[in-house]
Design an enzyme around this catalytic site. Structure first.
Site, PDB file in Angstrom:
ATOM      1  N   GLU A  18      59.820   2.509 -15.634  1.00  8.13           N
ATOM      2  CA  GLU A  18      58.881   1.945 -16.600  1.00  8.13           C
ATOM      3  C   GLU A  18      59.293   0.506 -16.850  1.00  8.13           C
ATOM      4  O   GLU A  18      60.438   0.128 -16.620  1.00  8.13           O
ATOM      5  CB  GLU A  18      58.937   2.728 -17.925  1.00  8.13           C
ATOM      6  CG  GLU A  18      60.033   2.284 -18.906  1.00  8.13           C
ATOM      7  CD  GLU A  18      61.452   2.508 -18.399  1.00  8.13           C
ATOM      8  OE1 GLU A  18      61.656   3.334 -17.505  1.00  8.13           O
ATOM      9  OE2 GLU A  18      62.381   1.845 -18.923  1.00  8.13           O
ATOM     10  N   LYS A  54      69.432  -6.500 -16.686  1.00  8.30           N
ATOM     11  CA  LYS A  54      68.816  -5.247 -16.230  1.00  8.30           C
ATOM     12  C   LYS A  54      69.287  -4.811 -14.841  1.00  8.30           C
ATOM     13  O   LYS A  54      69.373  -3.620 -14.548  1.00  8.30           O
ATOM     14  CB  LYS A  54      67.290  -5.384 -16.228  1.00  8.30           C
ATOM     15  CG  LYS A  54      66.671  -5.526 -17.611  1.00  8.30           C
ATOM     16  CD  LYS A  54      66.754  -4.230 -18.400  1.00  8.30           C
ATOM     17  CE  LYS A  54      65.988  -4.318 -19.717  1.00  8.30           C
ATOM     18  NZ  LYS A  54      66.230  -3.116 -20.569  1.00  8.30           N
ATOM     19  N   SER A  64      71.184 -12.363 -22.912  1.00 10.74           N
ATOM     20  CA  SER A  64      70.848 -11.264 -22.002  1.00 10.74           C
ATOM     21  C   SER A  64      69.937 -11.672 -20.849  1.00 10.74           C
ATOM     22  O   SER A  64      69.937 -11.034 -19.811  1.00 10.74           O
ATOM     23  CB  SER A  64      70.208 -10.120 -22.782  1.00 10.74           C
ATOM     24  OG  SER A  64      69.076 -10.578 -23.501  1.00 10.74           O
TER      25      SER A  64
END
Lengths: 256, 395
Positions: free
Chosen positions: B113, B91, B379
């Site tokens: 968010e 991210k 990830s």
């Protein structure tokens, strides 16, 4: 002549009221409509409840959630409106988010609007260009006006483009906000109303978002053909004891 | 990169994408659309971004040959180690890119968010680094479930606001963030965490995550002599790590792309997030894509054990990859993912995030040949999921 056009030709200081279909009770949709007409509201926007209403503040969100719990859907709404034209004469506009209408089918939706006597629709997340390229002929063929929003940030060119390609009214969002978020009108907002007024648009305008009382209603009527009240009315509905009487009192408190 | 699998000049991926937004968001989206490519393609921007990725995030992340997994599944498994990034997942690649973009646009306040909190932590981290105001919207229910990440965000100086609407999860947090942006159009930039939302967001996020596949190509060439694997596998919720993992292979049709979505308790259980398996076309958060909805067009709240995969829609590019059969879509249940989380941990000594564990389920669901090269994007790391693992594995 369309009911919307006729209204704006014959009346001034138009009061438009928004509420969510199926709120506070599933079968209140039409009784509210009748009470609104009797008490002197001029035009009505019935909200189609949606699970994810992006442009709405907490009051209208909650009314939509309750309506969905009550069993409201676009199908049920059209059933409720099946004989509405034997009961009320005022223009009726449906307001909803694109996904529910997309799921129903845009053409079926336009036809059904025509069939039950709905005069206009507001779909805030329908891109204007897509409306022009794809859907306008369908709505035109069914005599249903598409009403688009403008905001203080909308460029003049875009306002003119919207004005040239629609035939109901222009929905002027009073400030950068979701519904029911701000109270009172600032000088900045008045300057924006003045700026839009000076464009000499072919369509009438109604001002919405943040209009909640007699004072703000009367102020907006100096700049536009009238105003839209949503959250304030929905809040009242949430506390209603006698639907007819309370609606009458509310409308009279705005527009004597 | 111009590719038939990438966004076109109208903001569409085939029939998907676009910008289905209320007029209040139009000026900000129009502005972003008109400048984002010019800004991120300047050498100065690129220099700043690459430096941050290298010195701050710790890139390039390793491409690791997983010997024991390869042995077990009789193929060649490589792991792209996004779990080794600062903040523990991919991210941060996107949050740093977007915060630089926000600075170029003169914005001073950041909103985002978050579901599980990974994107929230990454964005709060970027804001702390840049000294910018940060507000993170998080579903009230998720705030309860993800206390450590909430604390991390607060420690980083972010204000965490509970989304009380709807079912109080990721979808509702996204609605609240969009509402905030409607109310604060001038000073605020919205850092979306996945390849979702109105155009140009899916493209912006995909570009910032494309570093994953860019590195994979180079690293694979060094290790095997070929930059093309036979398969690239990633988990998909909104789809940002999958997007980044696929990006530089989209036009290399010999590379098969595999996306694994979360089917929760099972496709037909009613408790699932398998958008591709169950969804049909609709509009969510400003984008036309596949989504899980009822007959009335009401969006159905998804479920997955993994908070990062329980999104009722999917990025429009993934919808297009499905539509064109460019990617293979699989699904994995909670239990299948949990089993793989434990297996990867025991075979490789790597505790994967619950999301990433879903990707590994492909090893059980597909037939790979002994000579195949299979790259799986790992990830994120499993630290945030320890309470789930403790509970499910009775640790």
């Amino acid at each position: 002549m369309s009911r919307i056009k006729e209204l704006f030709q014959n009346k001034k200081d138009i009061l438009s009221i928004y509420y969510s279909a199926g709120y506070p009770n599933l079968n209140d949709t039409v009784p509210i409509l009748e009470a609104l007409e009797e008490s002197g509201a001029d035009i009505v926007e019935i909200g189609i409840p949606f699970s994810d209403p992006l442009a709405d503040g907490p009051t209208i969100q909650k009314s939509g959630e309750k309506a969905l719990e009550n069993g409201m859907s676009l199908k049920v709404l059209f059933e409720q409106l099946a004989n509405v034209r034997s009961k009320v004469k005022m223009p009726i506009v449906l307001m909803g988010y694109l996904n529910t209408v997309h799921k129903y089918g845009m053409e079926a939706f336009a036809k059904k609007c025509n069939e039950v006597g709905v005069d206009g629709v507001i779909l805030p997340d329908l891109p204007f260009q897509e409306y022009l390229d794809v859907y306008k002929p369908t709505f035109d063929a069914n005599g249903v006006s598409n009403i688009f929003l403008i905001t203080p940030q909308t460029p003049e060119e875009r306002i003119k483009l919207i004005d040239a390609n629609t035939n109901g009214f222009i929905y002027m969002v009073s400030s950068a906000s979701v519904t029911g978020a701000k109270k009172g009108l600032s000088d900045e907002q008045l300057a924006y109303f003045e700026r839009v007024k000076s464009l000499g648009l072919q369509n009438p305008s109604l001002i919405g978002f943040g209009i909640s009382d007699k004072e703000s209603f009367e102020t907006t009527c100096k700049y536009a053909e009238g105003a839209i009240i949503g959250s304030g009315f929905v809040k009242m509905l949430g506390e209603v004891s006698d639907l007819k009487k309370d609606i009458n009192t509310y409308i009279k408190s705005i527009k004597a | 990169m111009s590719s038939k699998y990438n966004v076109d000049e109208k903001g569409m991926y085939g029939q998907f994408g676009g910008a289905y937004i209320p007029e209040m968001l139009q000026p900000n989206i129009d502005k972003l659309k008109s400048v984002y490519l010019d800004v991120i393609n300047t050498p100065e921007f690129s220099k700043k971004y690459v430096k941050l990725l290298k010195d701050y995030v710790g890139r390039p992340t390793p491409l690791y040959y997983a010997e024991r997994l390869s042995e077990k599944y009789k193929t060649n498994v490589y792991l792209k180690r996004e779990d080794l990034n600062h903040t523990g997942a991919h991210k941060i690649n996107n949050s740093l890119g977007q915060i630089l973009l926000a600075q170029e646009l003169g914005k001073t306040r950041i909103i985002a968010e978050t579901g599980a909190g990974q994107h929230g932590v990454a964005t709060a981290t970027a804001c702390a680094l840049m000294g910018m105001d940060c507000v993170i919207y998080m579903g009230a229910l998720d705030i309860e479930r993800q206390a450590p990440n909430v604390a991390r965000m607060k420690m980083l100086g972010a204000k965490v606001v509970a989304a009380e609407s709807g079912n109080q999860t990721l979808k509702d947090a996204t609605n609240e963030a969009l509402r905030d942006w409607i109310c604060n159009p001038e000073d605020t930039f919205y850092i979306i965490g996945s390849v979702v939302g109105p155009h140009p967001y899916p493209d912006i996020v995909a570009r910032f995550q494309s570093v994953i596949s860019e590195e994979t190509k180079t690293q694979l060439k060094e290790k095997t002599g070929s930059e093309y694997p036979d398969y690239v596998v990633a988990c998909v919720g909104g789809g940002s790590n999958a997007s980044g993992s696929f990006y530089n292979f989209l036009d290399d049709e010999q590379v098969k792309l595999v996306a694994v979505e979360a089917s929760g308790l099972g496709i037909d259980s009613g408790e699932t997030a398998a958008t591709i398996a169950l969804g049909d076309i609709g509009i969510i958060h400003g984008s036309k894509t596949f989504l899980i909805q009822d007959d009335d067009g009401q969006i159905i709240e998804p479920y997955s054990i993994s908070a990062g995969l329980d999104y009722p829609g999917i990025g429009p590019q993934h919808a297009h990859l499905k539509d064109t059969d460019r990617a293979i879509f699989l699904d994995a249940t909670d239990q299948e993912a949990l089993d793989m989380a434990l297996e990867v941990t025991r075979l490789e000594g790597i505790i994967p995030a619950m999301e990433s564990a879903h990707a590994f389920v492909a090893l059980n669901k597909m037939e790979f040949k002994p000579e195949d090269t299979v790259v799986i994007t790992l990830s994120g790391r499993g630290d945030k999921d320890m309470s789930t693992y403790m509970d499910r594995f009775s640790l």
